[in-house]
Design a protein around this motif. Sequence first.
Motif, PDB file in Angstrom:
ATOM      1  N   ILE A  97       0.978  -1.548  -0.017  1.00  0.00           N
ATOM      2  CA  ILE A  97       0.072   0.091  -0.077  1.00  0.00           C
ATOM      3  C   ILE A  97       1.067   1.460  -0.133  1.00  0.00           C
ATOM      4  CG2 ILE A  97      -1.685   0.862   1.158  1.00  0.00           C
ATOM      5  CD1 ILE A  97      -2.994  -1.069   2.004  1.00  0.00           C
ATOM      6  N   GLU A  98       0.616   2.375  -1.088  1.00  0.00           N
ATOM      7  CA  GLU A  98       1.426   3.184  -1.198  1.00  0.00           C
ATOM      8  C   GLU A  98       1.161   4.689  -1.598  1.00  0.00           C
ATOM      9  OE1 GLU A  98       4.416   3.539  -4.585  1.00  0.00           O
ATOM     10  OE2 GLU A  98       3.777   5.487  -5.172  1.00  0.00           O
ATOM     11  N   ASP A  99       1.202   5.374  -0.472  1.00  0.00           N
ATOM     12  CA  ASP A  99       0.484   7.164  -0.316  1.00  0.00           C
ATOM     13  C   ASP A  99       0.794   7.322   0.552  1.00  0.00           C
ATOM     14  OD1 ASP A  99      -1.759   8.249  -0.400  1.00  0.00           O
ATOM     15  OD2 ASP A  99      -3.346   6.673  -0.370  1.00  0.00           O
TER      16      ASP A  99
ATOM     17  N   LYS B 218      -3.101   3.511   6.598  1.00  0.00           N
ATOM     18  CA  LYS B 218      -2.402   2.734   6.494  1.00  0.00           C
ATOM     19  C   LYS B 218      -1.994   1.512   7.194  1.00  0.00           C
ATOM     20  CE  LYS B 218       1.059   4.307   3.779  1.00  0.00           C
ATOM     21  NZ  LYS B 218       0.899   6.353   4.129  1.00  0.00           N
TER      22      LYS B 218
ATOM     23  N   THR C 249       3.406  -0.683   3.733  1.00  0.00           N
ATOM     24  CA  THR C 249       3.394   0.507   3.790  1.00  0.00           C
ATOM     25  C   THR C 249       4.321   0.879   2.805  1.00  0.00           C
ATOM     26  OG1 THR C 249       3.731   1.241   5.075  1.00  0.00           O
ATOM     27  CG2 THR C 249       1.641   0.168   5.028  1.00  0.00           C
TER      28      THR C 249
ATOM     29  N   ARG D 225      -0.602  -3.522  -5.839  1.00  0.00           N
ATOM     30  CA  ARG D 225      -0.459  -1.898  -5.465  1.00  0.00           C
ATOM     31  C   ARG D 225      -1.845  -1.873  -5.368  1.00  0.00           C
ATOM     32  NH1 ARG D 225       4.671   1.433  -7.092  1.00  0.00           N
ATOM     33  NH2 ARG D 225       3.717   1.867  -8.321  1.00  0.00           N
TER      34      ARG D 225
ATOM     35  N   SER E 135      -3.768   2.237  -3.337  1.00  0.00           N
ATOM     36  CA  SER E 135      -3.466   3.166  -2.664  1.00  0.00           C
ATOM     37  C   SER E 135      -4.763   3.748  -1.937  1.00  0.00           C
ATOM     38  CB  SER E 135      -3.086   4.256  -3.679  1.00  0.00           C
ATOM     39  OG  SER E 135      -3.385   5.629  -2.990  1.00  0.00           O
TER      40      SER E 135
END
Length: 314
Positions: A43-45, A51, A148, A171, A173
């Motif tokens: 999880i990219e943010d 997250k 994350t 992946r 977001s």
Amino acid sequence: MNPDVFTQYRDKILANCTQVISGKDEVIFLLLVAFTCGGHVLIEDVPGTGKTMLLRAFAKTVGGTFKRVQFTPDLLPSDLTGITFYDQKQNDFTFRHGPLFANMVLADEINRATPRTQSALLEAMGERQITVDGTTYTLDEPFMVMATQNPLESYGTLPLPEAQTDRFFMRLSMGYMERAQEREIIARENAADIIGKLQQIVTAQETQQVRTAYRNIHVSGEVHDYIMDIIEATRTESHFIAGASTRGGIALYRAVQACAAYNGRDYAIPEDVQHIAPYALAHRLGIGNGIKQADALSALDAIINKITVPLERV
């Protein structure tokens, strides 16, 4: 296969996790799909979007042992895998298990560790085993790494190796909440306190059942060819240095099966492919230094839109 088994399992997971994270049903659903397929999730943010809270809530909901590792520049591979040390009481060498010996492992801010430490996850993620000092240890099932990651332009981060990125099933977001949802979140009790009250909502038997039965979902030849059309198009599209790998194709196929099951069907349709493909494929595409990830996602969407969708046979 009874579709109600999947929809009831889905509803219980969503109801429990939304006590912590509001307005993110889609992300929770995709996380559930990855878990069902035995995959790992990145999880990219930006920081502060929930997250870590989401992954902790999901881990408590499905149960099993849980470990959280805060990745930092001084984290060593042995901090993840464990070490062999001399035990004076036993007068022998003893292996001390690291946090990877858990069912659910939260790798928080994974891109703040060095590539050497990041790569220590490869064997665990790909083979479900860990080798230390020549001895191989098999990990218990279910095993899932939930990582994350802060955006790469943030200070003090290091990009993940492509080999490891490809081992993430999806992946995702989080994105910002809607105003009304965020307004409610700001005023309520601490999220950590809510997570502390969460209970395991599904049994190990229920989890084992859905993780096995989803493979019985029928994928017609037309839908299968549609998946292959998308995979092959990523390899010929000029925006990408490299297209989706075979591992990516397998991930997409299995995710489509799980998506169909949780939507109450025993067969997959093209809409399942369109729904899942951006999450299962975008991070596997070689984009080079001159293209941002958002541009790569747009290019992938353009590819999917150009490919002829198979029609349902009457």
